[in-house]
Design a protein around this motif. Structure first.
Motif, PDB file in Angstrom:
ATOM      1  N   ASP A 299      -6.440  -2.884  -2.809  1.00  0.00           N
ATOM      2  CA  ASP A 299      -7.422  -2.035  -2.121  1.00  0.00           C
ATOM      3  C   ASP A 299      -7.060  -0.582  -2.358  1.00  0.00           C
ATOM      4  OD1 ASP A 299      -8.812  -4.164  -0.490  1.00  0.00           O
ATOM      5  OD2 ASP A 299      -6.791  -4.369   0.329  1.00  0.00           O
ATOM      6  N   PHE A 300      -8.056   0.288  -2.175  1.00  0.00           N
ATOM      7  CA  PHE A 300      -7.705   1.693  -2.060  1.00  0.00           C
ATOM      8  C   PHE A 300      -8.411   2.270  -0.842  1.00  0.00           C
ATOM      9  CE2 PHE A 300     -11.393   2.559  -4.873  1.00  0.00           C
ATOM     10  CZ  PHE A 300     -11.956   3.693  -4.282  1.00  0.00           C
ATOM     11  N   LYS A 301      -7.712   3.211  -0.214  1.00  0.00           N
ATOM     12  CA  LYS A 301      -8.197   3.832   1.010  1.00  0.00           C
ATOM     13  C   LYS A 301      -8.607   5.252   0.659  1.00  0.00           C
ATOM     14  CE  LYS A 301      -6.764   4.279   5.829  1.00  0.00           C
ATOM     15  NZ  LYS A 301      -5.649   4.197   6.767  1.00  0.00           N
TER      16      LYS A 301
ATOM     17  N   LYS B 116     -11.994   1.727   3.224  1.00  0.00           N
ATOM     18  CA  LYS B 116     -11.109   0.984   2.329  1.00  0.00           C
ATOM     19  C   LYS B 116     -11.959  -0.013   1.560  1.00  0.00           C
ATOM     20  CE  LYS B 116      -8.082  -2.137   3.885  1.00  0.00           C
ATOM     21  NZ  LYS B 116      -6.866  -2.726   4.474  1.00  0.00           N
TER      22      LYS B 116
ATOM     23  N   MET C 253       0.850  -1.194   0.000  1.00  0.00           N
ATOM     24  CA  MET C 253       0.000   0.000   0.000  1.00  0.00           C
ATOM     25  C   MET C 253       0.888   1.248   0.000  1.00  0.00           C
ATOM     26  SD  MET C 253      -3.110   1.405   0.209  1.00  0.00           S
ATOM     27  CE  MET C 253      -4.257   0.135   0.697  1.00  0.00           C
TER      28      MET C 253
ATOM     29  N   THR D 167       0.948   5.153   0.575  1.00  0.00           N
ATOM     30  CA  THR D 167       0.144   6.172   1.263  1.00  0.00           C
ATOM     31  C   THR D 167       0.441   7.546   0.681  1.00  0.00           C
ATOM     32  OG1 THR D 167       0.126   4.855   3.293  1.00  0.00           O
ATOM     33  CG2 THR D 167      -0.374   7.204   3.512  1.00  0.00           C
TER      34      THR D 167
ATOM     35  N   SER E 276      -4.442   9.486   7.455  1.00  0.00           N
ATOM     36  CA  SER E 276      -5.822   9.729   7.882  1.00  0.00           C
ATOM     37  C   SER E 276      -5.939  10.989   8.733  1.00  0.00           C
ATOM     38  CB  SER E 276      -6.364   8.535   8.671  1.00  0.00           C
ATOM     39  OG  SER E 276      -6.379   7.390   7.871  1.00  0.00           O
TER      40      SER E 276
END
Length: 197
Positions: free
Chosen positions: A115-117, A108, A39, A41, A45
């Motif tokens: 996956d994408f967040k 997600k 992943m 980033t 968040s």
């Protein structure tokens, strides 16, 4: 020579081939998720929430399912079917009056073999404050970077829920990254509105 006769090595070879093919297929089924890479980033968040929620507000993380009424409201009002699972979201209230001034959701979802967040925030009038792509598996960075963008996606800021629905419909025939992000942000916005209802 009798055609019914087969050499014992032929049977062994056939058996080994069958085993190899079976193992090969089962391993590839398990390996797909790993093919997407780690992943990547784009935005943490915490940084996204700071952009999406009013400064000076009291922020509380909540974890709860939607009520049956809220689920029905989302379906009837916006045509969006939400799950009755437990969600985590962030609620912002004014420190003095305790009035709700905004909410945000970090989610997600699956994208191809990864996956994408993403994150979305709304204000008290249910307008989008910001939407963001927080991260994506390495293999698919190019899908998002070249089409939707990464980090904060300015095109969504200020949209009403109706405009959010319209945007998702408008982008339904776009490339996969664009339409998946639009649908995720639409669902996230409706989810937050349903919690604030």
């Amino acid at each position: 020579m009798n055609q019914a006769y087969r050499h014992p090595l032929a049977y062994i070879f056939t058996l080994l081939l069958a085993i190899c093919l079976t193992l090969g297929f089962s391993q590839s089924a398990y390996a797909h998720k790993g093919h997407a890479g780690s992943m990547i980033t784009f935005m943490k968040s915490e940084a996204a929430l700071k952009e999406m929620l009013p400064s000076g507000a009291k922020i509380v993380k909540r974890k709860q399912p939607l009520t049956k009424d809220a689920l029905e409201w989302a379906g009837k009002t916006y045509g969006v079917e939400l799950d009755d699972k437990t969600y985590s979201y962030y609620l912002a209230t004014d420190k003095q009056s305790k009035a709700v001034v905004g909410a945000a959701y970090v989610g997600k979802i699956s994208y191809r073999h990864g996956d994408f967040k993403f994150a979305i925030g709304i204000d008290a009038k249910q307008r989008v404050t910001q939407a963001a792509i927080l991260g994506i598996n390495e293999k698919y960075v190019v899908d998002f970077d070249g089409n939707v963008g990464t980090g904060l996606i300015a095109d969504y800021a200020g949209l009403t829920l109706d405009a959010l629905i319209a945007k998702a419909e408008e982008l339904a025939s776009s490339d996969k990254a664009t339409r998946e992000f639009a649908a995720a942000i639409r669902d996230g916005g409706i989810l937050l509105a349903a919690f604030l209802k």
